[in-house]
Write a protein that holds these residues in place. Structure first.
Motif, short mmCIF file in Angstrom:
data_model
loop_
_atom_site.label_atom_id
_atom_site.label_comp_id
_atom_site.label_asym_id
_atom_site.label_seq_id
_atom_site.Cartn_x
_atom_site.Cartn_y
_atom_site.Cartn_z
N SER A 46 -4.48 -26.85 -16.54
CA SER A 46 -4.96 -25.36 -16.40
C SER A 46 -5.11 -24.91 -14.92
O SER A 46 -5.92 -25.47 -14.39
N VAL A 47 -4.59 -23.69 -14.74
CA VAL A 47 -4.84 -22.95 -13.34
C VAL A 47 -5.42 -21.61 -13.67
O VAL A 47 -4.65 -20.96 -14.41
N VAL A 48 -6.38 -21.23 -12.95
CA VAL A 48 -6.95 -20.06 -13.25
C VAL A 48 -6.16 -19.13 -11.92
O VAL A 48 -6.25 -19.12 -10.86
N HIS A 49 -5.69 -17.97 -12.55
CA HIS A 49 -4.87 -16.98 -11.70
C HIS A 49 -5.69 -15.66 -11.55
O HIS A 49 -6.40 -15.20 -12.87
N ASN A 50 -5.99 -15.09 -10.38
CA ASN A 50 -6.73 -14.01 -10.25
C ASN A 50 -6.19 -12.76 -10.54
O ASN A 50 -4.91 -12.60 -9.70
N VAL A 131 2.74 -17.00 -9.44
CA VAL A 131 2.25 -16.52 -10.84
C VAL A 131 1.82 -15.04 -10.63
O VAL A 131 1.23 -14.70 -9.89
N ARG A 132 2.45 -13.95 -11.47
CA ARG A 132 2.12 -12.63 -11.38
C ARG A 132 1.46 -12.47 -12.84
O ARG A 132 1.86 -11.89 -13.66
N PRO A 133 0.13 -12.22 -12.73
CA PRO A 133 -0.71 -12.35 -13.86
C PRO A 133 -1.07 -11.23 -14.55
O PRO A 133 -1.40 -11.28 -15.73
N GLU A 134 -0.68 -10.17 -13.97
CA GLU A 134 -0.98 -8.86 -14.43
C GLU A 134 -0.25 -8.68 -15.76
O GLU A 134 0.75 -8.66 -15.72
N GLY A 135 -1.20 -7.93 -16.68
CA GLY A 135 -0.55 -7.78 -18.17
C GLY A 135 -0.50 -9.01 -19.19
O GLY A 135 -0.07 -8.75 -20.25
N LEU A 136 -0.81 -10.02 -18.46
CA LEU A 136 -1.24 -11.21 -19.69
C LEU A 136 -2.60 -10.76 -20.44
O LEU A 136 -3.35 -10.29 -20.15
N SER A 137 -2.67 -11.37 -21.50
CA SER A 137 -3.43 -11.06 -22.48
C SER A 137 -4.69 -12.29 -22.62
O SER A 137 -4.19 -13.41 -22.75
N PRO A 138 -5.89 -11.94 -22.47
CA PRO A 138 -6.79 -12.75 -22.75
C PRO A 138 -7.00 -13.78 -23.98
O PRO A 138 -7.70 -14.74 -24.00
N LYS A 170 -8.48 -14.21 -14.52
CA LYS A 170 -9.74 -13.94 -14.16
C LYS A 170 -9.78 -12.70 -13.43
O LYS A 170 -8.68 -12.29 -12.67
N ASN A 171 -10.93 -11.91 -13.49
CA ASN A 171 -11.16 -11.02 -12.26
C ASN A 171 -12.54 -11.13 -11.86
O ASN A 171 -13.11 -11.90 -12.09
N LYS A 172 -12.91 -10.03 -11.28
CA LYS A 172 -14.49 -9.95 -10.66
C LYS A 172 -15.41 -10.04 -11.80
O LYS A 172 -16.54 -10.62 -11.30
N TYR A 173 -15.28 -9.79 -13.03
CA TYR A 173 -16.33 -9.64 -13.85
C TYR A 173 -16.36 -10.92 -15.12
O TYR A 173 -17.35 -10.62 -15.64
N ALA A 174 -15.16 -11.25 -15.16
CA ALA A 174 -14.91 -12.28 -16.20
C ALA A 174 -13.80 -13.04 -16.18
O ALA A 174 -12.94 -12.93 -15.10
N THR A 175 -13.69 -14.24 -16.76
CA THR A 175 -12.69 -15.23 -16.87
C THR A 175 -12.33 -15.62 -18.06
O THR A 175 -13.31 -15.73 -19.04
N GLN A 176 -11.09 -16.35 -18.14
CA GLN A 176 -10.72 -16.79 -19.55
C GLN A 176 -10.85 -18.19 -19.46
O GLN A 176 -10.91 -18.90 -20.38
N GLU A 177 -11.16 -18.96 -18.35
CA GLU A 177 -11.64 -20.46 -18.01
C GLU A 177 -12.63 -20.78 -18.97
O GLU A 177 -12.63 -21.89 -19.73
N TYR A 178 -13.72 -19.83 -19.46
CA TYR A 178 -14.82 -20.20 -20.41
C TYR A 178 -15.42 -19.04 -20.78
O TYR A 178 -14.72 -17.79 -20.33
#
Length: 299
Positions: A46-50, A131-138, A170-178
């Motif tokens: 797993s890799v977190v993309h901003n 990776v271009r993460p914009e538009g992916l669903s959490p 992830k963004n500045k406010y939340a992440t999908q990692e946890y």
């Protein structure tokens, strides 16, 4: 005398066997075997993309074991292959297709070169993914399913020759990692309330929460019914809107809950804070919300 000869022969054979076993062990101990680096039984990495980056870089890595380092380079060629992806879905969810993971859409990533090298004398090498993460669903699981197609030297671990590269956002406010859980304090219809509110990243400046005191459930029907979008603009003003089906109205002009995002630092702890004021409808009932959402973090 015969008995003595038998004992001597048995001892000789036992010693020979032990010697052979030692040689085999020594050979295995020194053997150079490489493997793709992953986390679990299904070889997920797993890799977190901003979401704040139009293009985010990640890597698939290979590591080579053995007592001694290699004396020649290992040239590795990867290929995209769905076998492990299909095994993951079948093994985890069987016929519950609605829960299946997704292959990352082709327009969301680029692999410039499927070849990489573990140089002679080194333990690892890696292959880059853009990776271009914009538009992916959490709410979804996304994989790039890969395996070793060819290699030039030594051996590959047959249990670690494929990988599911998972894209988390992830963004500045939340992440999908946890689970990003903000502490909730405020009032609903004038009655004091407190609890925990889970937040999900949607885009670089958007997050999703559940309206009021509704509990988040990983259920599309519930999410669509009660989901709210918080959009944070360049001045940290928050715009509240419906995620899918809910009727919501932002209420501005409240000095205590002015619909803003801010970073609070009291000298001991630092918090990300949302101060929100809105109303929403659940059926024919309208609920009035005043809420403070706070998340402690370290910069």
């Amino acid at each position: 005398m015969k008995q003595l000869n038998v004992i001597i022969l048995a001892a000789f054979l036992l010693g020979l066997t032990a010697c052979n076993e030692d040689k085999i062990f020594e050979k295995e101990q020194y053997k150079n075997v490489f493997a793709l680096v992953s986390d679990d039984d299904y070889n997920v990495f797993s890799v977190v993309h901003n979401l704040g980056e139009a293009e985010s870089i990640g890597y698939v890595a290979a590591s080579c074991g053995g007592t001694n380092t290699t004396t020649q380079e290992i040239r590795i060629t990867m290929e995209e292959n769905d076998s492990l992806f299909n095994l993951y879905n079948k093994g985890n969810y069987d016929t519950d297709i609605d829960k299946y993971a997704n292959l990352l859409p082709a327009d969301k990533y680029t692999i410039d070169d499927y070849n990489f090298t573990i140089p002679a004398g080194e333990r690892s090498g890696r292959m880059k993914l853009r990776v271009r993460p914009e538009g992916l669903s959490p709410d979804s699981v996304y994989f790039v399913s890969l395996r070793v197609a060819n290699y030039s030297a030594y051996e590959v671990n047959p249990d670690k020759d494929d990988i599911l590269y998972r894209v988390l956002i992830k963004n500045k406010y939340a992440t999908q990692e946890y689970a990003t859980n903000y502490d909730l304090r405020g009032s609903k219809n004038g009655i004091q309330t407190q609890g925990v509110k889970q937040m999900h990243p949607i885009s670089a400046n958007k997050v999703r929460i559940m309206a009021g005191t509704e509990t988040f459930q990983a259920d599309t029907t519930v999410i669509n019914k009660f989901g709210l979008i918080l959009e944070i603009d360049a001045t940290n003003h928050v715009h509240i809107s419906s995620y899918k089906n809910i009727t919501v109205q932002q209420i501005d002009g409240d000095a205590e809950y002015p619909n803003i995002f801010l970073i609070e630092d009291d000298g001991y702890k630092t918090h990300k804070t949302f101060l929100l004021r809105y109303s929403y409808k659940d059926g024919n009932t309208t609920h009035q919300m005043k809420e403070e959402l706070r998340l402690e973090f370290k910069e």
